[in-house]
Design a protein around this motif. Structure first.
Motif, PDB file in Angstrom:
ATOM      1  N   ARG A 260       0.828  -1.211   0.000  1.00  0.00           N
ATOM      2  CA  ARG A 260       0.000   0.000   0.000  1.00  0.00           C
ATOM      3  C   ARG A 260       0.861   1.260   0.000  1.00  0.00           C
ATOM      4  NH1 ARG A 260      -3.794   0.884   5.021  1.00  0.00           N
ATOM      5  NH2 ARG A 260      -5.393  -0.228   3.878  1.00  0.00           N
ATOM      6  N   LYS A 261       1.997   1.211   0.684  1.00  0.00           N
ATOM      7  CA  LYS A 261       2.832   2.391   0.840  1.00  0.00           C
ATOM      8  C   LYS A 261       3.403   2.890  -0.490  1.00  0.00           C
ATOM      9  CE  LYS A 261       3.995   1.015   5.567  1.00  0.00           C
ATOM     10  NZ  LYS A 261       5.022   0.435   6.466  1.00  0.00           N
ATOM     11  N   ARG A 262       3.354   2.081  -1.534  1.00  0.00           N
ATOM     12  CA  ARG A 262       3.891   2.494  -2.819  1.00  0.00           C
ATOM     13  C   ARG A 262       2.797   2.483  -3.880  1.00  0.00           C
ATOM     14  NH1 ARG A 262       9.199   3.032  -2.550  1.00  0.00           N
ATOM     15  NH2 ARG A 262       9.307   3.306  -4.799  1.00  0.00           N
ATOM     16  N   SER A 263       1.614   2.888  -3.517  1.00  0.00           N
ATOM     17  CA  SER A 263       0.481   2.791  -4.426  1.00  0.00           C
ATOM     18  C   SER A 263       0.345   4.036  -5.302  1.00  0.00           C
ATOM     19  CB  SER A 263      -0.804   2.560  -3.628  1.00  0.00           C
ATOM     20  OG  SER A 263      -0.967   3.588  -2.669  1.00  0.00           O
ATOM     21  N   GLN A 264      -0.606   3.955  -6.241  1.00  0.00           N
ATOM     22  CA  GLN A 264      -0.852   4.990  -7.236  1.00  0.00           C
ATOM     23  C   GLN A 264      -1.298   6.308  -6.601  1.00  0.00           C
ATOM     24  OE1 GLN A 264      -0.626   5.040 -10.598  1.00  0.00           O
ATOM     25  NE2 GLN A 264      -1.531   7.084 -10.769  1.00  0.00           N
ATOM     26  N   ALA A 265      -0.777   7.430  -7.127  1.00  0.00           N
ATOM     27  CA  ALA A 265      -1.222   8.746  -6.672  1.00  0.00           C
ATOM     28  C   ALA A 265      -2.575   9.069  -7.293  1.00  0.00           C
ATOM     29  CB  ALA A 265      -0.207   9.812  -7.054  1.00  0.00           C
ATOM     30  N   VAL A 266      -3.505   9.568  -6.482  1.00  0.00           N
ATOM     31  CA  VAL A 266      -4.840   9.909  -6.983  1.00  0.00           C
ATOM     32  C   VAL A 266      -5.164  11.395  -6.773  1.00  0.00           C
ATOM     33  CG1 VAL A 266      -5.797   7.591  -6.772  1.00  0.00           C
ATOM     34  CG2 VAL A 266      -5.858   9.128  -4.800  1.00  0.00           C
ATOM     35  N   ARG A 267      -4.289  12.116  -6.078  1.00  0.00           N
ATOM     36  CA  ARG A 267      -4.508  13.564  -5.906  1.00  0.00           C
ATOM     37  C   ARG A 267      -3.168  14.233  -5.636  1.00  0.00           C
ATOM     38  NH1 ARG A 267      -7.789  16.227  -0.851  1.00  0.00           N
ATOM     39  NH2 ARG A 267      -6.446  14.676   0.154  1.00  0.00           N
ATOM     40  N   LEU A 268      -2.983  15.400  -6.247  1.00  0.00           N
ATOM     41  CA  LEU A 268      -1.811  16.236  -6.004  1.00  0.00           C
ATOM     42  C   LEU A 268      -2.301  17.598  -5.547  1.00  0.00           C
ATOM     43  CD1 LEU A 268       1.195  17.063  -6.185  1.00  0.00           C
ATOM     44  CD2 LEU A 268       0.813  17.551  -8.612  1.00  0.00           C
ATOM     45  N   GLN A 272       0.070  26.714  -4.281  1.00  0.00           N
ATOM     46  CA  GLN A 272      -0.070  27.907  -5.126  1.00  0.00           C
ATOM     47  C   GLN A 272       0.054  27.481  -6.581  1.00  0.00           C
ATOM     48  OE1 GLN A 272       3.416  29.203  -2.978  1.00  0.00           O
ATOM     49  NE2 GLN A 272       4.365  29.801  -4.914  1.00  0.00           N
ATOM     50  N   HIS A 273      -0.273  28.419  -7.463  1.00  0.00           N
ATOM     51  CA  HIS A 273      -0.107  28.156  -8.888  1.00  0.00           C
ATOM     52  C   HIS A 273       1.380  28.146  -9.219  1.00  0.00           C
ATOM     53  CE1 HIS A 273      -4.363  29.318  -8.866  1.00  0.00           C
ATOM     54  NE2 HIS A 273      -4.448  28.637  -9.992  1.00  0.00           N
ATOM     55  N   ILE A 274       1.778  27.195 -10.027  1.00  0.00           N
ATOM     56  CA  ILE A 274       3.162  27.100 -10.460  1.00  0.00           C
ATOM     57  C   ILE A 274       3.179  27.104 -11.985  1.00  0.00           C
ATOM     58  CG2 ILE A 274       3.942  25.899  -8.389  1.00  0.00           C
ATOM     59  CD1 ILE A 274       3.699  23.255  -9.862  1.00  0.00           C
ATOM     60  N   SER A 275       4.348  27.203 -12.545  1.00  0.00           N
ATOM     61  CA  SER A 275       4.448  27.279 -14.003  1.00  0.00           C
ATOM     62  C   SER A 275       3.910  26.000 -14.635  1.00  0.00           C
ATOM     63  CB  SER A 275       5.899  27.487 -14.422  1.00  0.00           C
ATOM     64  OG  SER A 275       6.696  26.368 -14.051  1.00  0.00           O
ATOM     65  N   ARG A 276       3.414  26.143 -15.850  1.00  0.00           N
ATOM     66  CA  ARG A 276       2.868  24.995 -16.560  1.00  0.00           C
ATOM     67  C   ARG A 276       3.926  23.911 -16.727  1.00  0.00           C
ATOM     68  NH1 ARG A 276      -0.998  22.063 -16.709  1.00  0.00           N
ATOM     69  NH2 ARG A 276      -2.248  23.971 -16.668  1.00  0.00           N
ATOM     70  N   GLU A 277       5.171  24.320 -17.018  1.00  0.00           N
ATOM     71  CA  GLU A 277       6.238  23.332 -17.204  1.00  0.00           C
ATOM     72  C   GLU A 277       6.491  22.525 -15.934  1.00  0.00           C
ATOM     73  OE1 GLU A 277       6.503  26.683 -19.965  1.00  0.00           O
ATOM     74  OE2 GLU A 277       6.552  26.569 -17.760  1.00  0.00           O
ATOM     75  N   TYR A 281       5.707  18.569 -15.315  1.00  0.00           N
ATOM     76  CA  TYR A 281       6.793  17.697 -14.852  1.00  0.00           C
ATOM     77  C   TYR A 281       6.316  16.803 -13.703  1.00  0.00           C
ATOM     78  CZ  TYR A 281      11.084  16.531 -12.271  1.00  0.00           C
ATOM     79  OH  TYR A 281      12.087  15.881 -11.576  1.00  0.00           O
ATOM     80  N   LEU A 282       5.650  17.402 -12.712  1.00  0.00           N
ATOM     81  CA  LEU A 282       5.161  16.631 -11.582  1.00  0.00           C
ATOM     82  C   LEU A 282       4.097  15.630 -12.010  1.00  0.00           C
ATOM     83  CD1 LEU A 282       4.896  19.354  -8.789  1.00  0.00           C
ATOM     84  CD2 LEU A 282       6.463  17.410  -8.835  1.00  0.00           C
ATOM     85  N   MET A 283       3.189  16.063 -12.850  1.00  0.00           N
ATOM     86  CA  MET A 283       2.131  15.152 -13.299  1.00  0.00           C
ATOM     87  C   MET A 283       2.701  13.957 -14.049  1.00  0.00           C
ATOM     88  SD  MET A 283      -0.573  18.087 -14.518  1.00  0.00           S
ATOM     89  CE  MET A 283      -1.295  17.016 -15.728  1.00  0.00           C
ATOM     90  N   GLN A 284       3.729  14.211 -14.868  1.00  0.00           N
ATOM     91  CA  GLN A 284       4.328  13.119 -15.632  1.00  0.00           C
ATOM     92  C   GLN A 284       5.068  12.156 -14.712  1.00  0.00           C
ATOM     93  OE1 GLN A 284       8.007  12.920 -16.567  1.00  0.00           O
ATOM     94  NE2 GLN A 284       7.513  10.889 -17.407  1.00  0.00           N
ATOM     95  N   LYS A 285       5.809  12.701 -13.742  1.00  0.00           N
ATOM     96  CA  LYS A 285       6.569  11.848 -12.829  1.00  0.00           C
ATOM     97  C   LYS A 285       5.651  11.055 -11.898  1.00  0.00           C
ATOM     98  CE  LYS A 285      10.866  12.780 -13.952  1.00  0.00           C
ATOM     99  NZ  LYS A 285      11.787  11.718 -14.445  1.00  0.00           N
ATOM    100  N   LEU A 286       4.537  11.649 -11.512  1.00  0.00           N
ATOM    101  CA  LEU A 286       3.609  10.992 -10.589  1.00  0.00           C
ATOM    102  C   LEU A 286       2.556  10.173 -11.313  1.00  0.00           C
ATOM    103  CD1 LEU A 286       3.071  13.980  -8.126  1.00  0.00           C
ATOM    104  CD2 LEU A 286       4.333  11.871  -7.634  1.00  0.00           C
ATOM    105  N   ASP A 287       2.545  10.282 -12.655  1.00  0.00           N
ATOM    106  CA  ASP A 287       1.534   9.588 -13.460  1.00  0.00           C
ATOM    107  C   ASP A 287       0.134   9.964 -12.977  1.00  0.00           C
ATOM    108  OD1 ASP A 287       0.442   7.936 -15.370  1.00  0.00           O
ATOM    109  OD2 ASP A 287       0.602   6.116 -14.160  1.00  0.00           O
ATOM    110  N   ILE A 288      -0.133  11.265 -12.955  1.00  0.00           N
ATOM    111  CA  ILE A 288      -1.396  11.763 -12.427  1.00  0.00           C
ATOM    112  C   ILE A 288      -2.051  12.685 -13.455  1.00  0.00           C
ATOM    113  CG2 ILE A 288      -0.540  13.874 -11.303  1.00  0.00           C
ATOM    114  CD1 ILE A 288      -2.184  12.997  -8.824  1.00  0.00           C
TER     115      ILE A 288
END
Length: 725
Positions: A260-268, A272-277, A281-288
């Motif tokens: 369970r400790k290494r399960s899929q991310a379902v929310r990030l 604050q708002h950050i740059s689109r890039e 990057y985070l969405m791609q790395k987290l597969d979210i």
């Protein structure tokens, strides 16, 4: 639908739960409540949402990834439609959450309690917090750079991190830096006196670390800084543990918990708002997915500091908390009394937590542990308190030579690790420990004490609606029946016998037992009320549940409403039935209570007069409870206890403070006292009621216990509670 009942009568389960959590948010928004309590309610809203994403969104996400094409049998929504609706609704509520939190913080400032805004520090705050960070926080931090030589790390579930985008001379847009906000060596917040020593300020660790990130990374390299938090799928797939039956069940649970400790991310969550890039990057790395990114600038991603903070300040600001409601002893019982003797003298003992102290039940276990006539104690444990006095009494009984059989449910969600630890301690003390059933959770709340007096076997049985947990007994409203009724004891004994054999009870007279016969008997009771109504007789159903989602039960209630049965449902959380729909559910009223204590008792009442049947138990009317859990409900036979339960329902019927009434569109309308009406908070009323009973006051019987107490009775209760007597 084959039943002829349209899907429009049903509310989707996930959206109904979000509606319940919105009612929790309403409590946080209620300016009639003390400020610390409002802050606690918004914290509860957040922790509820965490679990919802981990369990429900996690389960739907798994199903979507596996290509499951199942359609929700009640609402007709596909898995994708449910996920889309959930993410949209959570996003819609976010501005309300932010506005509510900022309003509470602004009101606290009037009491000279300030949350430090790291973007607007006074010189005093800057100097003080710089020294605090350098001496008490920075030495324990572990900043990292993620680049071609340092792989993207695993971010733990529900923990906060400070993210840093750093300039680079290479072709990359940025290097990513991260600081885990670990709480092993410092608290989630730091509180200190203000400059004039007239009040307090507190700072949260995540924004503090973000503010001083230049001390960890080169200042001129920092392009962006922010706080982020990840929620991961916590929907534990226990059936995976059944593939190898030769492996110890407890060992398999430990393996699954590690998974369970290494399960899929379902929310990030982003602060604050950050740059689109950077976000990409985070969405791609987290597969979210983009819809799973939640940005809130006005409320912390985690409010897990709230209970410690308000607890630390409680004595200094008593007006910001609820008034104390110390638990009371039940009528005729004092600390140190023999509970067994009291059962002999006065019959069944009924406890209503948290108004009553759990001490009477704990005293019974302690007494049984040393009573030479007690031969065995059997109990089912679902959630166990950290320093459980229940478990300690069981250990003492085993050490005294009693046969102690404890069924510890290792699949109690998010308490698995805790229960594993206790199961080992109980085994080491000599208790016989069972680990539950294959494919089924044991959710029942039953305890059986067997005594041998001469040649006679005597049973003392306890059956409740809540866990044997001293902590939740102070926070949840629950019922506990202690009885020497021999027939009930024999039936509970049979439940334990079948559990020990890995089987289920298929028939009983005074108990309703899932999964084999509880549902069918409930349906029979509903059919009896339908037949009574069709014969022109008064017919009613009153239910108090935490959740109502099982389709068969909802359809049966709809048929009963169409037959003219008067139905009142008190459903705290999920309710997948729309009430008040003409031609279908116009005879059904649904109320939900959100108050100081979490409403938790399950009550089932069918019929009037000689046909009236009253049960209390552990089961909600949800598919998991009725089909996939071992649940037990008991019929209330003692006239005195029956009257108490009806009095409680009468108080609930009059509530115009905590109650929300379901409307035909599935929304809820909050009740408020009318211009000439007295405010009736059913939880305070119950406390007053039980306090009067302890003082041997017997309230007059209401003219109509189905609809409510007379105003004079309620008035006397409130007058007593306020001390105006």
């Amino acid at each position: 639908m084959s039943s002829g009942i349209p899907t429009s009568l049903f509310v989707n389960r996930e959206l109904s739960w979000l509606g319940f959590n919105e009612r929790v948010l309403e409590a946080a928004e209620d300016d009639r409540l003390p400020l610390f309590e409002r802050l606690r309610f918004i914290s509860i809203y957040g922790s509820n949402l965490d679990e919802f994403f981990m369990v429900r969104v996690g389960g739907l996400t798994d199903a979507l990834m596996l290509g499951v094409e199942e359609i929700d049998g009640k609402s007709g929504m596909s898995i994708e439609e449910q996920l889309a609706a959930v993410y949209q609704r959570v996003r819609e509520l976010l501005p309300r959450v932010e506005a509510c939190y900022r309003d509470i913080i602004a009101e606290l400032a009037k009491y000279d309690i300030h949350e430090v805004d790291m973007d607007n520090l006074t010189p005093y705050d800057e100097d003080y917090l710089t020294r605090f960070f350098d001496n008490n926080v920075a030495p324990f931090l572990s900043p990292q750079i993620i680049d071609s030589h340092h792989p993207f790390p695993y971010f733990s579930n529900k923990e906060q991190f400070v993210g840093i985008a750093l300039e680079t001379n290479k072709k990359r847009l940025f290097d990513f830096g991260v600081v885990p906000v670990s709480y092993q060596n410092y608290r989630r917040y730091h509180i200190f006196e203000n400059e004039s020593r007239t009040g307090y300020k507190y700072v949260l660790m995540a924004p503090l670390i973000m503010h001083f990130a230049h001390k960890l990374f080169k200042r001129d390299k920092i392009k962006e800084r922010f706080v982020f938090r990840i929620t991961r799928n916590g929907d534990l797939k226990v059936e995976e543990a059944l593939y190898d039956q030769d492996i110890d069940w407890r060992q398999q649970m430990e393996q699954l918990l590690n998974k369970r400790k290494r399960s899929q991310a379902v929310r990030l969550q982003l602060s604050q708002h950050i740059s689109r890039e950077l976000q990409d990057y985070l969405m791609q790395k987290l597969d979210i997915e983009p819809r799973a990114v939640m940005i809130a600038e006005q409320v912390p991603a985690s409010l897990s500091h709230v209970y410690d903070l308000t607890g630390e300040l409680a004595e200094k600001y008593p007006a910001l908390n609820y008034k104390p409601m110390p638990p009371i002893m039940p009528p005729g019982i004092k600390p140190g009394d023999s509970i067994i003797k009291k059962l002999d003298d006065q019959g069944d003992i009924f406890l209503a937590y948290p108004y009553h102290s759990m001490k009477s039940f704990l005293d019974l276990l302690d007494e049984a542990a040393v009573d030479p006539e007690v031969t065995s104690i059997k109990i089912t444990l679902y959630r166990i308190a950290s320093g459980s006095k229940v478990a300690q009494a069981l250990i003492k009984a085993a050490e005294n030579g009693k046969s102690v059989i404890v069924l510890v449910e290792l699949k109690a969600r998010f308490d698995e690790e805790h229960n594993i630890v206790w199961s080992k301690r109980l085994e080491e003390a000599g208790c016989s420990v069972l680990y539950g059933m294959e494919n089924y959770k044991v959710h029942s709340k039953i305890c059986l004490i067997t005594r041998r007096t001469g040649r006679k076997v005597q049973y003392i049985t306890q059956i409740g609606t809540g866990n044997y947990n001293e902590k939740t007994a102070r926070q949840y409203t629950d019922f506990s029946l202690i009885t020497q009724n021999q027939k009930i004891g024999e039936e509970v004994s049979r439940v334990f016998q079948t559990l020990q054999m890995g089987a289920f009870v298929d028939s009983s007279q005074y108990l309703l037992v899932a999964p084999l016969q509880m549902k069918s008997r409930f349906l029979d009771f509903i059919d009896e009320e339908i037949a009574a109504a069709q014969a022109g007789k008064p017919a009613r159903i009153i239910l108090k549940l935490n959740g109502l989602s099982h389709k068969d039960m909802i359809e049966a209630l709809v048929r009963a409403s169409q037959a003219g049965v008067d139905i009142t449902l008190y459903v705290r959380g999920i309710c997948c039935l729309r009430a008040g729909v003409e031609g279908y559910t116009e005879n059904i009223k649904v109320k939900s209570m959100v108050g100081r204590f979490l409403e938790h008792p399950r009550i089932y009442i069918f019929g009037y007069g000689d046909r009236e049947k009253i049960f209390i138990g552990s089961a909600d009317w949800m598919t998991r409870n009725l089909l996939y859990r071992v649940e037990v409900a008991v019929q209330i036979l003692d006239p005195n206890v029956r009257k108490i339960i009806m009095d409680i329902l009468s108080i609930l019927a009059e509530d115009n403070v905590l109650a929300r009434v379901a409307l035909p569109d599935g929304s809820y309308k909050r009740l408020y006292p009318g211009q000439n009406e007295r405010a009736i908070d059913s939880q305070y009323e119950q406390y007053a009621y039980f306090k009067q009973r302890t003082n041997q006051y017997q309230p007059p019987t209401s003219k109509n216990t189905a609809s409510g107490h007379q105003d004079t009775f309620i008035g006397r209760l409130l007058a007593w509670f306020k001390g105006d007597r």
